[in-house]
Write a protein that holds these residues in place. Sequence first.
Motif, PDB file in Angstrom:
ATOM      1  N   CYS A  34       0.843  -1.187   0.000  1.00 41.11           N
ATOM      2  CA  CYS A  34       0.000   0.000   0.000  1.00 41.11           C
ATOM      3  C   CYS A  34       0.877   1.235   0.000  1.00 41.11           C
ATOM      4  CB  CYS A  34      -0.900  -0.008   1.245  1.00 41.11           C
ATOM      5  SG  CYS A  34       0.026   0.014   2.780  1.00 41.11           S
ATOM      6  N   SER A  35       0.264   2.381   0.074  1.00 39.90           N
ATOM      7  CA  SER A  35       1.071   3.594   0.136  1.00 39.90           C
ATOM      8  C   SER A  35       1.605   3.756   1.558  1.00 39.90           C
ATOM      9  CB  SER A  35       0.240   4.801  -0.265  1.00 39.90           C
ATOM     10  OG  SER A  35      -0.683   5.091   0.762  1.00 39.90           O
ATOM     11  N   VAL A  36       2.692   4.501   1.682  1.00 36.76           N
ATOM     12  CA  VAL A  36       3.259   4.729   3.009  1.00 36.76           C
ATOM     13  C   VAL A  36       2.222   5.433   3.891  1.00 36.76           C
ATOM     14  CG1 VAL A  36       5.052   5.971   4.289  1.00 36.76           C
ATOM     15  CG2 VAL A  36       5.662   4.711   2.222  1.00 36.76           C
ATOM     16  N   SER A  37       1.472   6.364   3.308  1.00 37.11           N
ATOM     17  CA  SER A  37       0.442   7.068   4.093  1.00 37.11           C
ATOM     18  C   SER A  37      -0.564   6.095   4.683  1.00 37.11           C
ATOM     19  CB  SER A  37      -0.315   8.066   3.210  1.00 37.11           C
ATOM     20  OG  SER A  37       0.566   8.927   2.581  1.00 37.11           O
ATOM     21  N   GLU A  38      -1.014   5.167   3.857  1.00 38.50           N
ATOM     22  CA  GLU A  38      -1.959   4.161   4.363  1.00 38.50           C
ATOM     23  C   GLU A  38      -1.315   3.318   5.445  1.00 38.50           C
ATOM     24  OE1 GLU A  38      -4.154   3.648   0.063  1.00 38.50           O
ATOM     25  OE2 GLU A  38      -3.307   1.869   1.001  1.00 38.50           O
ATOM     26  N   ALA A  39      -0.058   2.958   5.213  1.00 42.61           N
ATOM     27  CA  ALA A  39       0.637   2.104   6.179  1.00 42.61           C
ATOM     28  C   ALA A  39       0.815   2.801   7.516  1.00 42.61           C
ATOM     29  CB  ALA A  39       1.988   1.674   5.614  1.00 42.61           C
ATOM     30  N   VAL A  40       1.030   4.126   7.466  1.00 43.76           N
ATOM     31  CA  VAL A  40       1.187   4.882   8.711  1.00 43.76           C
ATOM     32  C   VAL A  40      -0.079   4.708   9.562  1.00 43.76           C
ATOM     33  CG1 VAL A  40       1.311   7.220   9.670  1.00 43.76           C
ATOM     34  CG2 VAL A  40       2.834   6.547   7.799  1.00 43.76           C
ATOM     35  N   ASP A  84       4.745  10.779  -0.627  1.00 43.78           N
ATOM     36  CA  ASP A  84       4.208   9.443  -0.359  1.00 43.78           C
ATOM     37  C   ASP A  84       5.070   8.451  -1.098  1.00 43.78           C
ATOM     38  OD1 ASP A  84       2.642   7.439   0.649  1.00 43.78           O
ATOM     39  OD2 ASP A  84       0.755   8.437   0.165  1.00 43.78           O
ATOM     40  N   GLY A  85       4.670   7.205  -1.118  1.00 41.30           N
ATOM     41  CA  GLY A  85       5.446   6.193  -1.803  1.00 41.30           C
ATOM     42  C   GLY A  85       4.884   4.838  -1.460  1.00 41.30           C
ATOM     43  N   SER A  86       5.612   3.800  -1.811  1.00 39.25           N
ATOM     44  CA  SER A  86       5.098   2.444  -1.600  1.00 39.25           C
ATOM     45  C   SER A  86       5.607   1.853  -0.300  1.00 39.25           C
ATOM     46  CB  SER A  86       5.565   1.519  -2.724  1.00 39.25           C
ATOM     47  OG  SER A  86       5.156   2.033  -3.955  1.00 39.25           O
ATOM     48  N   PHE A  87       4.755   1.051   0.289  1.00 44.54           N
ATOM     49  CA  PHE A  87       5.190   0.251   1.426  1.00 44.54           C
ATOM     50  C   PHE A  87       4.889  -1.214   1.120  1.00 44.54           C
ATOM     51  CE2 PHE A  87       4.082  -1.949   5.433  1.00 44.54           C
ATOM     52  CZ  PHE A  87       5.350  -1.928   6.011  1.00 44.54           C
ATOM     53  N   VAL A  88       5.887  -2.052   1.299  1.00 43.82           N
ATOM     54  CA  VAL A  88       5.700  -3.482   1.066  1.00 43.82           C
ATOM     55  C   VAL A  88       6.194  -4.238   2.282  1.00 43.82           C
ATOM     56  CG1 VAL A  88       6.327  -5.473  -0.361  1.00 43.82           C
ATOM     57  CG2 VAL A  88       6.079  -3.223  -1.431  1.00 43.82           C
ATOM     58  N   TYR A  89       5.387  -5.184   2.749  1.00 46.21           N
ATOM     59  CA  TYR A  89       5.854  -6.084   3.797  1.00 46.21           C
ATOM     60  C   TYR A  89       5.495  -7.505   3.392  1.00 46.21           C
ATOM     61  CZ  TYR A  89       6.123  -8.732   8.106  1.00 46.21           C
ATOM     62  OH  TYR A  89       6.431  -9.694   9.031  1.00 46.21           O
ATOM     63  N   VAL A  90       6.501  -8.341   3.318  1.00 50.44           N
ATOM     64  CA  VAL A  90       6.251  -9.746   2.977  1.00 50.44           C
ATOM     65  C   VAL A  90       6.546 -10.569   4.226  1.00 50.44           C
ATOM     66  CG1 VAL A  90       6.741 -11.610   1.354  1.00 50.44           C
ATOM     67  CG2 VAL A  90       7.046  -9.239   0.642  1.00 50.44           C
ATOM     68  N   PRO A  91       5.517 -11.293   4.735  1.00 47.47           N
ATOM     69  CA  PRO A  91       5.693 -12.003   6.008  1.00 47.47           C
ATOM     70  C   PRO A  91       6.631 -13.209   5.878  1.00 47.47           C
ATOM     71  CG  PRO A  91       3.480 -12.342   5.127  1.00 47.47           C
ATOM     72  CD  PRO A  91       4.173 -11.422   4.194  1.00 47.47           C
ATOM     73  N   PRO A  92       7.050 -13.759   7.018  1.00 45.47           N
ATOM     74  CA  PRO A  92       8.033 -14.854   7.017  1.00 45.47           C
ATOM     75  C   PRO A  92       7.632 -15.986   6.077  1.00 45.47           C
ATOM     76  CG  PRO A  92       7.611 -14.149   9.263  1.00 45.47           C
ATOM     77  CD  PRO A  92       6.672 -13.381   8.386  1.00 45.47           C
ATOM     78  N   ILE A 139      -2.634   1.932  -5.971  1.00 46.19           N
ATOM     79  CA  ILE A 139      -3.586   3.029  -6.115  1.00 46.19           C
ATOM     80  C   ILE A 139      -2.933   4.297  -5.578  1.00 46.19           C
ATOM     81  CG2 ILE A 139      -5.822   3.870  -5.315  1.00 46.19           C
ATOM     82  CD1 ILE A 139      -6.541   0.840  -5.010  1.00 46.19           C
ATOM     83  N   ASN A 140      -3.219   5.398  -6.197  1.00 44.72           N
ATOM     84  CA  ASN A 140      -2.672   6.681  -5.761  1.00 44.72           C
ATOM     85  C   ASN A 140      -1.184   6.831  -6.020  1.00 44.72           C
ATOM     86  OD1 ASN A 140      -4.761   8.199  -4.978  1.00 44.72           O
ATOM     87  ND2 ASN A 140      -4.662   7.644  -2.801  1.00 44.72           N
ATOM     88  N   ALA A 141      -0.697   6.102  -6.987  1.00 41.07           N
ATOM     89  CA  ALA A 141       0.731   6.157  -7.264  1.00 41.07           C
ATOM     90  C   ALA A 141       1.142   7.507  -7.828  1.00 41.07           C
ATOM     91  CB  ALA A 141       1.118   5.067  -8.243  1.00 41.07           C
ATOM     92  N   ALA A 142       0.256   8.102  -8.604  1.00 45.78           N
ATOM     93  CA  ALA A 142       0.643   9.325  -9.294  1.00 45.78           C
ATOM     94  C   ALA A 142       0.715  10.508  -8.345  1.00 45.78           C
ATOM     95  CB  ALA A 142      -0.350   9.613 -10.412  1.00 45.78           C
ATOM     96  N   GLY A 143       1.432  11.505  -8.739  1.00 50.96           N
ATOM     97  CA  GLY A 143       1.504  12.742  -7.979  1.00 50.96           C
ATOM     98  C   GLY A 143       2.388  12.646  -6.760  1.00 50.96           C
TER      99      GLY A 143
END
Lengths: 250, 459, 483
Positions: C154-160, C192-200, C214-218
């Motif tokens: 998701c976006s970093v904003s969403e992840a926050v 903003d930017g992307s946040f990725v977390y891949v579990p163990p 979603i919301n990648a632009a701008g």
Amino acid sequence: MLKIENLKAGVEGKEILKGLNLQVKPGQVHAIMGPNGSGKSTLAYVLAGRDGYEVSGGSVTFDGHDVTEMSPEERAAAGIFLAMQYPVEIPGVANSYFLRQALNAIKKARGEPEVSAAAFMKLLREKAAVVGVREDLLKRDVNFGFSGGEKKRNEILQLAVLEPKLAILDETDSGLDIDALRTVAEGVNRLRSPERSFIVITHYQRLLDYIVPDVVHIQAHGQIQRSGGKELAGELEEKGYDAMIGAVAA
Amino acid sequence: MSAATLPVSPRPPAARRPQAFVEPISSFAEAFLAQAGRLNGATELGDLRRRRFERFKALGFPNQRAERWHYTNAARFLNRPWHPAAAAELGSAMVTPYLAGGSRARRLIFVNGRPAASLSHVQGLPPGVIFKSIGRVLAEEPAAFKALLDQDREDDGLTALNAAFADNGAWIDIPAGVKLEVPLQLLFLTTVEAGPTPMTHPRVRIKLGAGAELRLIETHVTLGQSKGLTNLVGTVEIGKGASLTHDRLQLLSEGACFVGQLAIDLEAEAKLKQTIATLGGEFVRNEMDARLKGNAIDCLLNGVYMPVGTEHVDTAIRVHHLAPGSHSNQFYKGVINDRSHAVFQGKIFVEKPAQQTNAFQQNNNLLLSDDAEIDTKPELEIYADDVKCSHGATVGDHDPMELFYLRSRGLDRATAESMLTYAFAAEVFERFSDVPLKLLARRMAFERLPGGSALQGML
Amino acid sequence: MATALETVRDYAGGGEYKYGFTTDVGEDRAAVGLDESTVRFISNKKDEPTWLTEWRLDALRRWQGMVEPDWQKPQYPTIDYQAISYFSAPKSPDDRPKSLDEIDPEIRKTYEKLGIPIKEQELLAGIAVDYVFDSVSVATTFKKKLNELGIIFCSVSEAVKDHPDLIKKYLGSVVPQGDNFFAALNAAVFSDGSFVYVPPGVRCPMELSTYFRINAAGTGQFERTLIVADKGAYVSYLEGCTAPMRDENQLHAAVVELIALDDAEIKYSTVQNWYPGDRNGKGGIYNFVTKRGACRGKNSKISWTQVETGSAITWKYPSCILQGDNSQGEFYSVAVTNNHQQADTGTKMVHIGKNTRSRIVAKTISAGRSDSTYRGLVKMLKSAEGARNYTQCDSMLIGDRCGAHTVPYIEVRNRSSQCEHEATTSKISDDQLFYCRSRGVPEEDAVALIVNGFCREVMEELPMEFAVEARKLLGVSLEGSVG
């Protein structure tokens, strides 16, 4: 003299020799032939004790002693000599000095008295004459700036000076033209004796026209596939590896 | 895609980074005050020297923030209370081990920065050849020396410091067409009698006319545990088709610091073969700036450094290809042990006109201890397209295959390792043109090798 | 694969459209200049928790005490950081071009050469078009799949908001706020930017791309990306695209942080083709990027692959901190500069753990009046027993008005470690050119062919669908460089 039983060995966990058997009696010349990747050089390095070549099974006995745990220098002192395919260059170290250091190290390990510089030079000149090495090669640095042929001849000179019981020649013929090949082979033939055995590793039959073996082995897939007299080499030359090894597999 | 324009203003000319230079401590000013009146040529050069000293104070000593000194805090080694070296005499027996070039060689021998006339031998050279001390030049024609100082680079504190104090060194002129058969040796010795912390600022000026040939041997020795600073500045001009072979051997004690800069200009078809061996010194910096101004030049720069203990050796080379069709090669090796630190910064510039340049650079290092450090930065800066340039750098331990080869011949591991270490360095010693110098370098190298004494028999 | 990617691109556009631009523009723009109030404004707009506002402010204070770096080769005029606006919402549809006819014909030509479909061209050019999307179901399937595996993308904003613990734990843990001038600037004002977390133990089954989000632009100007691969996880991430993306901002200062725990692997691929300025060097993006990966766990691996063809100024050094024993870092790079572009790029490999390995393959191609520099650091610390590095840097010059430079820094403090560095510089081979042309290949195509061959080792590291486009891109970037 040399007895290899069910030898399994490899590099970095990859098994290359897969149960190899070989027995060499004093004075015998054995030729090992095989295609690329058959494990010929691996066998040479395992016998000489190169780091990283791990024995995972079987045994190698030399003069009744297990050599697999011995360091390269201990094996040298015991009388194993490996003439390498690509001899190493050592700039700044004179050939004669290097050989005297090596000979004295071996003598010391055997509890024999060391050779003086003067006595050694005499010995070296004699041996150089035997194997057909020019004197200027002795003064130059070990293999440094040597041509391919000079390097191989220098290996045979070392063999002559160190007088091993077992000499392994690893692809000594590679990269040699016909004249150089003949000189090297003649040197080897002069060093043959009832006490000294040879393992001649080669890809082609050519060398065996000059160094005539007592036994010829065909190695493939990490094992000796066939053994026979010198005529086996001729047969191999005629039919090719595919046919010969294929025939075994069939 | 058009983008909104960024608010910008022209960048002011690159300012010297203020934190990159360290102000000299007061002892330098005290030394200058005490010494200025006593230097050779004090009357004629007084003003110029004062200006240079002011420049030195303004520029100071560089630290690692200056890119040319990226891995060496020069100020740490150099900004200390050094004092002008006291005069001393040496018996010939003390000097003999360091003589090179054979019995016919001509020599200028400096003890604590001053020419030792009784030890030197400069007579009997072909007409037109000039080989004399700068002290003599200052006595005979100070304007010539002044003209030399006028060409100094203006951005370097160490050069300015040298100019402020320099009143001796060597002046060599080989006229066009003279192929000097006998080698010339410059031997710089420092002895303990020079005082606890002596400093000397030698100048070396070498000029080869068109087609001239010279073999030059330069030896720097500190006797006993002498400390001291040598801050050498040299200019070398190699005329069209001329050939210079330059061997430099540095045998310095633990407390000795050496900084040497050579600006080398080569004209078309000129040849330079330089070989430097650094065997000792708390801090040694060899800096070479070669400018290849014509075609068909052959410029070979070889070197080896073998620091032990806490020694610090820094080599900084810049080779500028300014004209088409020339060749340069840098070949440097290092054996780094104990807690020592070695630095190699070699740079090749190929300017736009310098098409068909062949330029190479190789720096190989053996690290013998986990407490030692090697930093190497072989750089290429290339503006011409039809060139062949390459560089390589390696750091590592002995090649296992080489080690195996020696052991399979019966040598134990320790002997095999020291022999290989020696062989690694020897490849550069072999490039010395002078045989006695080569033998001296080898002998001194054994003392720096683990297990090296066992190899003494090699000589 | 290519089709899937296109579909997903469509979806990104859909997202942009879907979330609309209804907010009042006047309200959403921070005043020009950068101080505490700007940072508070941005943080407030994004409705961030106090700790993040404080984190940004800390970055700002560090930035204020820093000097812009001057050691890089590229020269550019002094940027007035107080004359820039640091936050603006994306433009409303009314402000955007209405059709492709309004777009610079040069750029359209480029699109065509790259074979980009009209629909996608319109998206890239930022044209406000009403699309009827049939791809929502594709994206839903895709989201569902990631959810099932526990992968967060998701976006970093969403992840926050949704994953504050992860953000708190990892944000700034590889590139701290005060790392360097541009990273500090980014930390203070990141959009903003992307946040990725891949579990163990999870292997991400698809290439994750900015397009998917979603919301990648701008978010281009001060983008911030954070990727965490937990123990034994694997993820491949794609950034950028081959087509020149429309962007309103000339200054870019992005930060990318990667974290690989025990036995995890992250593969990060970039194709960067921002506007390089015109033939005379006017305009073009200034791209100052800090990318760094931490191989924290044992046997972890981080691999950077980049194809850099755009931007007027490129300043980036994707790096690996090889902390875990047996961890591996890789850097594969192609940097192409033409006209007046200047690139200074390379990597840092810092070996800390035992038996760590790194491999650097950098290909630099300079044409026109451009300047390209490889700058790299290989550092082996005392603890890096048995570490190995291999570096190969090759530069190619096309024409005699460009420059190609190689600046490696090699620092070794462990006797059992080994470093090997090789570099070559040469021109595009006349023989090869002649050979191609005598077989009927036009000169420009021949150049593209030869350059692609020169870069093959790097191109092979790109995910398949990226590689095809990137190959075309090399040719397009070098147009006009010969003859």
